[in-house]
Structure formats: C-alpha cells, structure tokens
Design an enzyme around this catalytic site. Structure first.
Site, PDB file in Angstrom:
ATOM      1  N   CYS A 125       0.708  -1.132   0.005  1.00 22.32           N
ATOM      2  CA  CYS A 125      -0.152   0.072  -0.143  1.00 22.32           C
ATOM      3  C   CYS A 125       0.890   1.167   0.109  1.00 22.32           C
ATOM      4  O   CYS A 125       0.330   2.301  -0.192  1.00 22.32           O
ATOM      5  CB  CYS A 125      -0.834   0.093   1.215  1.00 22.32           C
ATOM      6  SG  CYS A 125      -2.103  -1.487   1.397  1.00 22.32           S
TER       7      CYS A 125
ATOM      8  N   HIS B 281      -9.216   3.327  -1.794  1.00 26.38           N
ATOM      9  CA  HIS B 281      -7.891   2.973  -1.581  1.00 26.38           C
ATOM     10  C   HIS B 281      -7.620   2.067  -2.769  1.00 26.38           C
ATOM     11  O   HIS B 281      -7.287   0.996  -2.603  1.00 26.38           O
ATOM     12  CB  HIS B 281      -7.942   2.371  -0.353  1.00 26.38           C
ATOM     13  CG  HIS B 281      -6.545   1.688   0.236  1.00 26.38           C
ATOM     14  ND1 HIS B 281      -5.061   2.231  -0.399  1.00 26.38           N
ATOM     15  CD2 HIS B 281      -6.061   0.666   1.015  1.00 26.38           C
ATOM     16  CE1 HIS B 281      -4.214   1.484   0.411  1.00 26.38           C
ATOM     17  NE2 HIS B 281      -4.868   0.609   1.093  1.00 26.38           N
TER      18      HIS B 281
END
Length: 408
Positions: A87, A353
């Site tokens: 991420c 996201h």
C-alpha cells in the site's frame, strides 16, 4: 549539495468502481491532468516511476505494466521503472522520482500509481491481500495477531480482507494499553466521511454519524464497515522537478517544495515498544530532513485503511501524544476547523484505496491545500503538510512505510 525538489503538477481520477476502464486508461487521465497542472508537455518528462500492486494478479499484467501504460500515451525513450511496495507503492514511486531529481540525474520526473481492483470475481480481488505478509510462514501471522489483540472468535461476521483482522488486532492492543474506545475509532470514521462529502473525487460521499458507524455491519472487533477502506479503482500522478526544471514552468508560484521524502522498513522490537514502531522512526527521520517538527504541521493525510490507522499514525508522527489520538478525534481536534485537520480529503475510508495510487492521492490533496486550492476543504493558512503511507505486515507492524513532508 543535494538538488532541491519541487512538485510542479498533480492529477488524479475520481476514485470509484470504474467498470468500463482499465489501468492504462486510468493512468493516462491522471498523467494528462498532472502535466496540464504543471504546464508541461509529455516530452518534458525525463524519467517515470509507475506503481501498481494488483495488476499482475487481477489483469495478468505480470511485467512491464508501466512501459505499456505510458508508451501507450506516447512516452518514448525515457527510463521507466515499475514499483511495487504494497500500500506504500504510490509514496515509494514518488520517493524514487524525488531521489532521481535530487541526485541530479534528471530535471523532471513523473510518479504514477494506478489500480483496477474491482473485477468480476471479488474473491480474486480480496485474495491479493493474502500476498502482503510472509506467505512462507502463515503461522507467524496468526501468532503476531494473537499477541497483539488476543484470540478473536469473529470468523462468522462476514467477508473482509485479512488486513481488517490485522488492523483490528492492532486496535485491540491500543485499546488495552491506552484505553482507546470503539466510539473514538467511530469518531474518526464519522469525521472522514463528513470530509468526503466535499470531495468530488471520493468514492463514497455519504455523511455518517458516530452512531451510524457503530451500528453498521461488524467486521473484526472493534471495526465496522464504515471504518474500513473499500475496494477502489483509480489513478494519481505527480510531476516533480529540480531547479532547472522549475525554470521551465510558467506558473512557478504554484510549485510546492518537497521538504522530506523517506521510505523504510522496521527494526526488531517488542510489540509493545511503540517508540520503535516503523512509523515513529520514519517520522523522526522525515522531520530532521525537513527541518521542521510535528508542531509545525498544519494539515496531514494519514494512511487510514481503517479508522484506527489514523489514530495510530497521528500518534506515531507526533501530531498528538501516545494514546491521545482517539480523544483528539472525538474532541474535533483533527476535523476541518480543528487545530490540526487530518485527512481533509476523506481519507482512505471514504475517498477510496486503489493501493498503488493511494500515496500519490494523499500528495494530490496536500498540494491542493498548500496552494489554497482545496475549496470547502481548505485548511486556512496551511504552510507545512505531512503524508504517511504504509503497507504490508511484518512482525507486528507495517512491512514498509513512507513519510513525505511538503512546504508551501
């Protein structure tokens, strides 16, 4: 002497479920907008760093994703590098672009992140998260989560990625040590969803009260669905330049200084030693590099893959005292209009996201803030901004993290 670096342009797509668009199309929109924002042409870019974490697993593009996406836009001859760092991929791509310019290798570089996570087979999309910890030793993950958050009998509560279990274990450890409450975590989520109403690039733009968040479908305790980031498609891009590149810009006054860009991994430490957490160590390095302290920060974008993540990172970055992040959110300190607004974009919980694009989307928001171009979300007088972007899991914390400090 290291070259000074500025952000010359930013661009991002709307974060959403883009059922009719692929990674190259999403990347192209973000890149075109970033170049237009900088007042530059495609031919001005001398190096590119392309971040994506799921393209191989979900689209079968196992290699040269950046070359295909960017050459399809007409970029030729320049060096292109493919970046994967869980991420933290977007912030890592930016770090590499900044490093290339700072070293004097090029005058203008491009960082791009793009993901297409919503595919027909949702199980495949959820399965990508299972590759962000040590797959050779799954027992170590179970042991670490039990040590952090105790045994949890919540397999029955419904579909979720393994990272919701990871964040839940971290949250329970924090609750046990500092007395943080589920209601305080819900206050973070409610605050971020309220911010997202004013962000037309956010995936979800629905306001939730604290009670709405608490009464929503449960995941691994203490998390509920509105506390957690959704699966998202989207792209973001950032153009960085050195002093010679800055001279080419017609609108130099809109450039934003990169005061610090650090990426790192953790150190061996006891699970309860918060002062040795990867986020804390990187924050100290970033502040030293930037020549500022947490007391100088006016606005922050923190990695809230769950609402608890914002609490944890606000403490690790020194924006509040250890154990005080939940109370700060509950008191309105971190809301727009508060002393230190955090995630004015709506954060990952509501903005979305798309893993490889997330860190660059954080920078997009902060650049808008430092230029006083954030509209209703504007933090008055913002001069110093910090972003934290982390990912993966190793030995009780993120496997990798990045901290970026920007100055107007």
């Amino acid at each position: 002497m290291a070259e000074q670096v500025w952000i010359a342009g930013v661009g991002m797509t709307k974060f959403a479920r883009h059922t009719d668009r692929d990674v190259p199309h999403l990347a192209a929109e973000a890149v075109r907008d970033a170049l237009a924002d900088a007042g530059l042409e495609r031919r001005d870019v001398q190096a590119a760093f392309f971040g994506s974490t799921t393209q191989g697993a979900l689209q079968g593009q196992l290699m040269v994703g950046g070359q295909i996406a960017l050459r399809g836009m007409g970029f030729e001859r320049i060096p292109m590098f493919n970046v994967e760092n869980a991420c933290a991929t977007g912030a890592t791509a930016l770090h590499l672009a900044v490093s290339q310019v700072r070293a004097g290798g090029v005058d203008i570089a491009l960082a791009v992140g793009a993901e297409k996570m919503n595919v027909a087979d949702r199980d495949r999309a959820m399965a990508v998260f299972n590759g962000a910890f040590d797959v050779s030793d799954p027992a170590a993950l179970t042991a670490a989560l039990t040590a952090l958050g105790g045994a949890a009998d919540d397999a029955h509560v419904g579909e979720r990625s393994v990272f919701m279990d990871i964040y839940a274990a971290m949250a329970r450890a924090h609750m046990r040590r500092f007395g943080t409450t589920q209601r305080q975590i819900a206050a973070v989520a409610a605050k971020n969803h309220r911010h997202s109403v004013h962000n037309d690039k956010a995936q979800h733009r629905k306001e939730f009260s604290v009670e709405d968040v608490l009464s929503a479908r449960a995941l691994s305790f203490p998390l509920t669905v509105p506390m957690c980031a959704p699966l998202t498609d989207g792209a973001a891009a950032v153009v960085v330049c050195g002093r010679d590149g800055l001279r080419r810009l017609a609108a130099r006054g809109r450039s934003v200084r990169v005061l610090a860009s650090v990426v790192g991994t953790g150190v061996a430490h006891p699970l309860e030693a918060w002062e040795q957490h990867i986020g804390r160590l990187l924050a100290l390095r970033a502040y030293e590099q930037a020549g500022v302290g947490p007391e100088d920060v006016d606005v922050a974008e923190l990695h809230d893959a769950t609402a608890f993540g914002e609490i944890q990172q606000s403490e690790l970055l020194g924006l509040c005292e250890p154990g005080a992040g939940g109370a700060a959110a509950e008191a309105g300190v971190t809301a727009l209009g508060g002393r230190l607004p955090v995630n004015p974009s709506g954060g990952l919980e509501s903005k979305g996201h798309p893993l490889g694009a997330t860190g660059l989307a954080q920078v997009y928001e902060l650049v808008c803030q430092l230029r006083a171009e954030a509209g209703v979300r504007q933090v008055p007088g913002a001069r110093i901004a910090v972003a934290e972007n982390g990912g993966g899991f190793y030995a009780g914390e993120e496997a990798v993290a990045a901290v970026t400090v920007l100055g107007a």
